[in-house]
Structures are given as C-alpha cells and as structure tokens.
Motif scaffolding. Structure first.
Motif, PDB file in Angstrom:
ATOM      1  N   PHE A  95       0.812  -1.219   0.000  1.00 26.62           N
ATOM      2  CA  PHE A  95       0.000   0.000   0.000  1.00 26.62           C
ATOM      3  C   PHE A  95       0.842   1.264   0.000  1.00 26.62           C
ATOM      4  CE2 PHE A  95      -3.293  -3.004   1.009  1.00 26.62           C
ATOM      5  CZ  PHE A  95      -4.345  -2.504   0.255  1.00 26.62           C
ATOM      6  N   PHE A  96       1.988   1.224   0.645  1.00 28.40           N
ATOM      7  CA  PHE A  96       2.858   2.402   0.586  1.00 28.40           C
ATOM      8  C   PHE A  96       3.445   2.567  -0.819  1.00 28.40           C
ATOM      9  CE2 PHE A  96       2.642   2.488   5.200  1.00 28.40           C
ATOM     10  CZ  PHE A  96       2.656   3.855   5.440  1.00 28.40           C
ATOM     11  N   GLU A  97       3.669   1.475  -1.524  1.00 26.05           N
ATOM     12  CA  GLU A  97       4.118   1.590  -2.916  1.00 26.05           C
ATOM     13  C   GLU A  97       3.050   2.238  -3.783  1.00 26.05           C
ATOM     14  OE1 GLU A  97       7.239  -2.197  -3.182  1.00 26.05           O
ATOM     15  OE2 GLU A  97       5.174  -2.431  -3.865  1.00 26.05           O
ATOM     16  N   VAL A  98       1.800   1.853  -3.558  1.00 23.16           N
ATOM     17  CA  VAL A  98       0.690   2.476  -4.285  1.00 23.16           C
ATOM     18  C   VAL A  98       0.567   3.945  -3.897  1.00 23.16           C
ATOM     19  CG1 VAL A  98      -1.820   2.497  -4.549  1.00 23.16           C
ATOM     20  CG2 VAL A  98      -0.582   0.332  -4.626  1.00 23.16           C
ATOM     21  N   GLN A  99       0.669   4.219  -2.596  1.00 19.54           N
ATOM     22  CA  GLN A  99       0.557   5.599  -2.136  1.00 19.54           C
ATOM     23  C   GLN A  99       1.633   6.483  -2.751  1.00 19.54           C
ATOM     24  OE1 GLN A  99       0.794   6.185   2.103  1.00 19.54           O
ATOM     25  NE2 GLN A  99       0.441   8.381   1.954  1.00 19.54           N
ATOM     26  N   LEU A 100       2.839   5.965  -2.867  1.00 15.21           N
ATOM     27  CA  LEU A 100       3.918   6.747  -3.480  1.00 15.21           C
ATOM     28  C   LEU A 100       3.542   7.155  -4.894  1.00 15.21           C
ATOM     29  CD1 LEU A 100       6.796   7.895  -3.489  1.00 15.21           C
ATOM     30  CD2 LEU A 100       7.617   5.624  -4.178  1.00 15.21           C
ATOM     31  N   ALA A 101       3.053   6.210  -5.673  1.00 17.26           N
ATOM     32  CA  ALA A 101       2.688   6.513  -7.055  1.00 17.26           C
ATOM     33  C   ALA A 101       1.561   7.531  -7.128  1.00 17.26           C
ATOM     34  CB  ALA A 101       2.288   5.227  -7.778  1.00 17.26           C
ATOM     35  N   TYR A 102       0.525   7.322  -6.332  1.00 15.49           N
ATOM     36  CA  TYR A 102      -0.630   8.221  -6.367  1.00 15.49           C
ATOM     37  C   TYR A 102      -0.306   9.605  -5.815  1.00 15.49           C
ATOM     38  CZ  TYR A 102      -3.822   4.352  -7.491  1.00 15.49           C
ATOM     39  OH  TYR A 102      -4.480   3.316  -8.096  1.00 15.49           O
ATOM     40  N   ASP A 103       0.410   9.636  -4.677  1.00 12.53           N
ATOM     41  CA  ASP A 103       0.685  10.917  -4.029  1.00 12.53           C
ATOM     42  C   ASP A 103       1.532  11.835  -4.893  1.00 12.53           C
ATOM     43  OD1 ASP A 103      -0.792  10.198  -1.849  1.00 12.53           O
ATOM     44  OD2 ASP A 103       0.880  10.123  -0.441  1.00 12.53           O
ATOM     45  N   VAL A 104       2.524  11.256  -5.553  1.00 11.17           N
ATOM     46  CA  VAL A 104       3.405  12.082  -6.388  1.00 11.17           C
ATOM     47  C   VAL A 104       2.620  12.745  -7.512  1.00 11.17           C
ATOM     48  CG1 VAL A 104       5.317  11.977  -8.036  1.00 11.17           C
ATOM     49  CG2 VAL A 104       5.523  10.859  -5.811  1.00 11.17           C
ATOM     50  N   GLN A 105       1.813  11.970  -8.210  1.00 10.80           N
ATOM     51  CA  GLN A 105       1.037  12.545  -9.308  1.00 10.80           C
ATOM     52  C   GLN A 105      -0.048  13.491  -8.794  1.00 10.80           C
ATOM     53  OE1 GLN A 105       1.733  12.789 -12.211  1.00 10.80           O
ATOM     54  NE2 GLN A 105      -0.069  13.071 -13.495  1.00 10.80           N
ATOM     55  N   ALA A 106      -0.664  13.142  -7.670  1.00  9.90           N
ATOM     56  CA  ALA A 106      -1.691  14.016  -7.109  1.00  9.90           C
ATOM     57  C   ALA A 106      -1.104  15.369  -6.727  1.00  9.90           C
ATOM     58  CB  ALA A 106      -2.329  13.353  -5.890  1.00  9.90           C
ATOM     59  N   ALA A 107       0.052  15.365  -6.101  1.00  8.87           N
ATOM     60  CA  ALA A 107       0.677  16.630  -5.701  1.00  8.87           C
ATOM     61  C   ALA A 107       1.074  17.448  -6.921  1.00  8.87           C
ATOM     62  CB  ALA A 107       1.899  16.347  -4.825  1.00  8.87           C
ATOM     63  N   ARG A 108       1.603  16.773  -7.928  1.00  8.93           N
ATOM     64  CA  ARG A 108       2.002  17.475  -9.160  1.00  8.93           C
ATOM     65  C   ARG A 108       0.797  18.180  -9.798  1.00  8.93           C
ATOM     66  NH1 ARG A 108       4.410  13.463 -11.551  1.00  8.93           N
ATOM     67  NH2 ARG A 108       6.564  14.125 -11.165  1.00  8.93           N
ATOM     68  N   LEU A 109      -0.309  17.455  -9.913  1.00 12.55           N
ATOM     69  CA  LEU A 109      -1.502  18.033 -10.531  1.00 12.55           C
ATOM     70  C   LEU A 109      -2.146  19.092  -9.638  1.00 12.55           C
ATOM     71  CD1 LEU A 109      -3.142  14.824 -12.041  1.00 12.55           C
ATOM     72  CD2 LEU A 109      -1.888  16.617 -13.261  1.00 12.55           C
ATOM     73  N   ALA A 110      -2.130  18.866  -8.332  1.00 13.25           N
ATOM     74  CA  ALA A 110      -2.717  19.832  -7.413  1.00 13.25           C
ATOM     75  C   ALA A 110      -1.997  21.172  -7.484  1.00 13.25           C
ATOM     76  CB  ALA A 110      -2.690  19.293  -5.988  1.00 13.25           C
ATOM     77  N   ALA A 111      -0.686  21.137  -7.677  1.00 14.92           N
ATOM     78  CA  ALA A 111       0.070  22.389  -7.788  1.00 14.92           C
ATOM     79  C   ALA A 111      -0.367  23.199  -9.005  1.00 14.92           C
ATOM     80  CB  ALA A 111       1.564  22.091  -7.856  1.00 14.92           C
ATOM     81  N   ARG A 112      -0.860  22.521 -10.021  1.00 14.46           N
ATOM     82  CA  ARG A 112      -1.305  23.211 -11.233  1.00 14.46           C
ATOM     83  C   ARG A 112      -2.760  23.680 -11.138  1.00 14.46           C
ATOM     84  NH1 ARG A 112       0.829  18.376 -15.162  1.00 14.46           N
ATOM     85  NH2 ARG A 112       3.073  18.835 -15.075  1.00 14.46           N
TER      86      ARG A 112
END
Length: 231
Positions: A95-112
């Motif tokens: 689950f932490f591996e999944v969270q890493l993938a999701y969190d990185v992209q979510a943060a990138r898009l949220a910044a935009r």
C-alpha cells in the motif's frame, strides 16, 4: 435468489457476497435500482454502515453506481471479489508503494489546479493531522490529507482510485504509528507538500510528496527482506 440474514464471519464481506450474488444471478439486472440501505440492512440483519461499505466497494470497482438523490443502480455484472480479496491480503509495503505513485502525481496536478479554497481546506486537514495523537485518529487524519491533495488535483480517476484504497492506507499509517521500528513523515515533510502546492510548483510538490513516503517504504523494504531471509 433472495437476500437472507447474514450469519457470522466478516459482516462486510458477507454483505458484499450477497449483493454480488443478486447481480450475478440476474435478480438485479443492469440498469435496475437496488433497494435502499435501510431496507438492505433490515433484510440482511446488519448495520447500515456495513451495507454502505459493501456498496462503496462495489461502486469503486464499477459494479454499482450511486446517483445522488436517486439511488444506487447496477452498472455491471462483473464479479470483483477476487480483486477485493487480493487487496484485503496486501501488505503495508504494497500500500505504501501504491501511495507513493498516487501521491506524487496528485501533488504534481494539485500544484497546477488548486484553488484558494483547496489550499484553505488542505491547511485545515494538515492541522488536524498534526493535532492527532491516538493511532486510529492519526491514521484517519493522515488519509484525509492525502485524499484532499488528490481532490485538489481534479482528476476523477485518480480521486476514485485514492478513495478505493483509502481505508487500507489509513490502516497502514495507523500500524506504522504503532510500530516504533518504522518511521513516518512528520509535520514538516507534509507542510512542504502543501507549500509547494500553494506555490504552484508541480515538480517541487511531486518531490515533496515522494519525500513523505520514501523513508517509510525503504524501512518496510528492509523489514520484508529480513523476514524473507529468515524463512
């Protein structure tokens, strides 16, 4: 095949099995509205939260569709139970591996894409996370913040994926909180994610999000390797 009172075992799993059986055998065909939560709870002899969680699981995998103000409808006859059982058996590292993938992209898009309202809400969620001390409350507050970042990303697929995994992510964070051998990122690391989102810097936000998860994941990798070596 009709519904019958649930007897023993995991209540949510038993409810899910009965709801899926109604779909699979054609009792509830595609396009039909299923009974309301209150009626299902009464017929199955379980609580409404158990019914709600089973419906939510089937909704996330596309079997059911909740139409606000109208009801819940059958969308597909596919049987997701093998997938749901694999998810239930997955490890904290998974689950932490999944969270890493999701969190990185979510943060990138949220910044935009974030709005001032998003930033205010994320700040509130982060303060709640910082204030939580008991393990269950901390796990819930942490999950709410990470889901809030995904919601600020405004990608409906990413949001639904996060919602699907959020309960297990919450449990994994709670377990980490209780395990002194496994580190969890503190307030400063999470504040860095929010600061980068507020600054509108996608790459800084992605890097900060990775820095939240990677130290915990590295320790979990080590623990798994140690356990495998001892077999």
């Amino acid at each position: 095949m009709g519904l019958s009172p649930v007897a023993g075992g995991s209540t949510v799993d038993a409810v899910l099995d009965q709801l899926q059986a109604q779909v699979s055998d054609g009792s509830w065909p595609v396009g039909e509205r299923i009974p309301a939560e209150t009626e299902l709870a009464g017929r199955l002899g379980v609580s409404r939260p158990a019914v709600r969680e089973a419906i939510r699981a089937l909704t996330h995998v596309g079997v059911l569709e909740v139409r606000r103000g109208d009801g819940t409808y059958v969308r597909s006859t596919a049987d997701p139970r093998p997938l749901l059982r694999r998810v239930a058996r997955a490890s904290a590292r998974d689950f932490f591996e999944v969270q890493l993938a999701y969190d990185v992209q979510a943060a990138r898009l949220a910044a935009r894409r974030r709005t001032d309202a998003d930033l205010a809400r994320l700040d509130e969620l982060l303060r709640a996370r910082d204030a939580a001390t008991e393990a269950d409350a901390f796990g819930a507050a942490d999950a709410s913040f990470h889901l809030g970042v995904a919601e600020a990303a405004r990608n409906p697929v990413l949001i639904e994926a996060m919602r699907f995994f959020i309960d297990r992510l919450r449990e994994s964070v709670r377990d980490v909180r209780l395990d002194r051998e496994v580190p969890e990122a503190g307030p400063a690391a999470h504040r860095a994610v929010l600061d980068a989102i507020a600054a509108g810097d996608p790459e800084a936000a992605a890097s900060a999000a990775a820095a939240v998860v990677e130290p915990t994941l590295a320790v979990l990798d080590t623990l798994v390797a140690r356990a495998e070596a001892e077999l």
